[in-house]
Scaffold this active site. Structure first.
Site, PDB file in Angstrom:
ATOM      1  N   GLY A  13       1.876   3.644   0.401  1.00  0.00           N
ATOM      2  CA  GLY A  13       2.886   3.589   1.590  1.00  0.00           C
ATOM      3  C   GLY A  13       2.180   3.604   2.923  1.00  0.00           C
ATOM      4  O   GLY A  13       2.452   4.197   3.865  1.00  0.00           O
ATOM      5  N   GLY A  15       1.333   0.721   4.742  1.00  0.00           N
ATOM      6  CA  GLY A  15       1.721  -0.362   5.467  1.00  0.00           C
ATOM      7  C   GLY A  15       0.761  -1.670   4.834  1.00  0.00           C
ATOM      8  O   GLY A  15       0.628  -2.775   5.796  1.00  0.00           O
ATOM      9  N   LYS A  16       0.304  -1.505   3.827  1.00  0.00           N
ATOM     10  CA  LYS A  16      -0.675  -2.998   3.294  1.00  0.00           C
ATOM     11  C   LYS A  16       0.016  -4.141   2.970  1.00  0.00           C
ATOM     12  O   LYS A  16      -0.195  -5.175   2.994  1.00  0.00           O
ATOM     13  CB  LYS A  16      -1.579  -2.436   2.474  1.00  0.00           C
ATOM     14  CG  LYS A  16      -0.901  -2.237   1.025  1.00  0.00           C
ATOM     15  CD  LYS A  16      -2.092  -1.680  -0.058  1.00  0.00           C
ATOM     16  CE  LYS A  16      -1.600  -1.375  -1.491  1.00  0.00           C
ATOM     17  NZ  LYS A  16      -0.623  -0.320  -1.424  1.00  0.00           N
ATOM     18  N   LYS A  33       1.271 -10.509  -5.713  1.00  0.00           N
ATOM     19  CA  LYS A  33       1.418  -9.206  -6.188  1.00  0.00           C
ATOM     20  C   LYS A  33       1.177  -8.951  -7.490  1.00  0.00           C
ATOM     21  O   LYS A  33       2.406  -9.301  -8.053  1.00  0.00           O
ATOM     22  CB  LYS A  33       2.381  -8.212  -5.408  1.00  0.00           C
ATOM     23  CG  LYS A  33       2.320  -7.045  -5.758  1.00  0.00           C
ATOM     24  CD  LYS A  33       2.747  -5.823  -4.738  1.00  0.00           C
ATOM     25  CE  LYS A  33       2.295  -4.386  -5.152  1.00  0.00           C
ATOM     26  NZ  LYS A  33       2.674  -3.565  -4.010  1.00  0.00           N
ATOM     27  N   SER A  37       6.065  -2.337  -9.247  1.00  0.00           N
ATOM     28  CA  SER A  37       6.782  -1.115  -9.397  1.00  0.00           C
ATOM     29  C   SER A  37       8.140  -0.933  -8.386  1.00  0.00           C
ATOM     30  O   SER A  37       7.941  -1.184  -7.314  1.00  0.00           O
ATOM     31  CB  SER A  37       6.125   0.162  -9.470  1.00  0.00           C
ATOM     32  OG  SER A  37       4.962  -0.166 -10.626  1.00  0.00           O
ATOM     33  N   HIS A 185       2.118   0.167  14.703  1.00  0.00           N
ATOM     34  CA  HIS A 185       3.298  -0.027  14.263  1.00  0.00           C
ATOM     35  C   HIS A 185       4.179  -0.738  15.052  1.00  0.00           C
ATOM     36  O   HIS A 185       4.093  -0.699  16.250  1.00  0.00           O
ATOM     37  CB  HIS A 185       3.843   1.604  13.964  1.00  0.00           C
ATOM     38  CG  HIS A 185       3.030   2.306  13.133  1.00  0.00           C
ATOM     39  ND1 HIS A 185       3.070   2.151  11.641  1.00  0.00           N
ATOM     40  CD2 HIS A 185       2.603   3.244  13.155  1.00  0.00           C
ATOM     41  CE1 HIS A 185       2.430   3.027  11.442  1.00  0.00           C
ATOM     42  NE2 HIS A 185       1.972   4.031  12.299  1.00  0.00           N
TER      43      HIS A 185
END
Length: 211
Positions: A13, A15-16, A33, A37, A185
């Site tokens: 979580g 931001g990668k 990827k 999940s 961001h």
């Protein structure tokens, strides 16, 4: 030019996936990827397809798609699936490939294997994504030490968030790794704003291995 780059993070979580989308788009490459999940929300591959601005077919299908939003080993068990490391061989492609791991380095794929074990086998250069927030020094330096202990090549650290200059400098100095840049961001987050931020914040020549 470096043909394959692994993107990992200090945890989940941070931001990668957005960074991976920006990098794949900037390199005009492919994205993969291996293990996803949580299929109820927008998947990471879908995020990259939406943000990277890549031609169709450049986002490769996952090797494993798991239903529950948990560390990969557990939803695999819930789904009655055994994650086999032999299925996680990276594809060889004519243009750069950005590979994103799930969670942090020690996220387990099964009861014996973590992502860092796979990265050690691959011996591909790693970009470590770290948020610019409290505790980032501890988490990031520990991750750098874990990579170095396994002789995994580290390209550098990509910071994500508001600038915290001292933390970023401290991590680079303690870890003895390059600062690759910082992705702020973005609001709004669109393919255009992401590409502009990546170009402004990161040295493509350094990341692509031209220097």
């Amino acid at each position: 030019m470096t043909k394959r780059i692994v993107i990992t993070g200090t945890d989940t979580g941070i931001g990668k996936t957005v960074f991976s989308a920006g990098l794949a788009g900037l390199l005009d490459g492919f994205y993969w990827k291996p293990v996803q999940s949580d299929l109820d929300a927008e998947t990471d591959s879908e995020v990259v397809a939406r943000l990277a601005g890549l031609p169709p077919g450049r986002v490769l299908p996952e090797a494993y798609r798991l239903q529950s939003p948990l560390s990969p080993h557990r939803p695999a068990e819930i789904d009655g699936i055994s994650i086999e490391t032999a299925d996680l061989s990276f594809p060889v492609l004519p243009t750069p490939l950005v590979i994103e791991g799930a969670g942090g380095l020690m996220a387990p794929l099964n009861r014996q294997t973590t992502f860092i074990d796979i990265f050690r086998e691959w011996q591909l250069p790693v970009i470590l994504c770290a948020r610019t927030a409290l505790s980032t020094i501890n988490h990031t330096v520990l991750s750098i030490e874990a990579l170095k202990a396994r002789s995994i090549p580290i390209m550098g650290v990509a910071f994500i968030g508001d600038e915290v200059a001292d933390s970023q400098r401290t991590i680079a100095e303690l870890g003895n790794v390059p600062q690759l840049g910082r992705l702020p961001h973005l609001d709004p987050l669109t393919p255009k704003t992401l590409r502009q931020a990546m170009i402004a914040s990161f040295d493509l020549d350094l990341i692509a291995g031209r220097q």
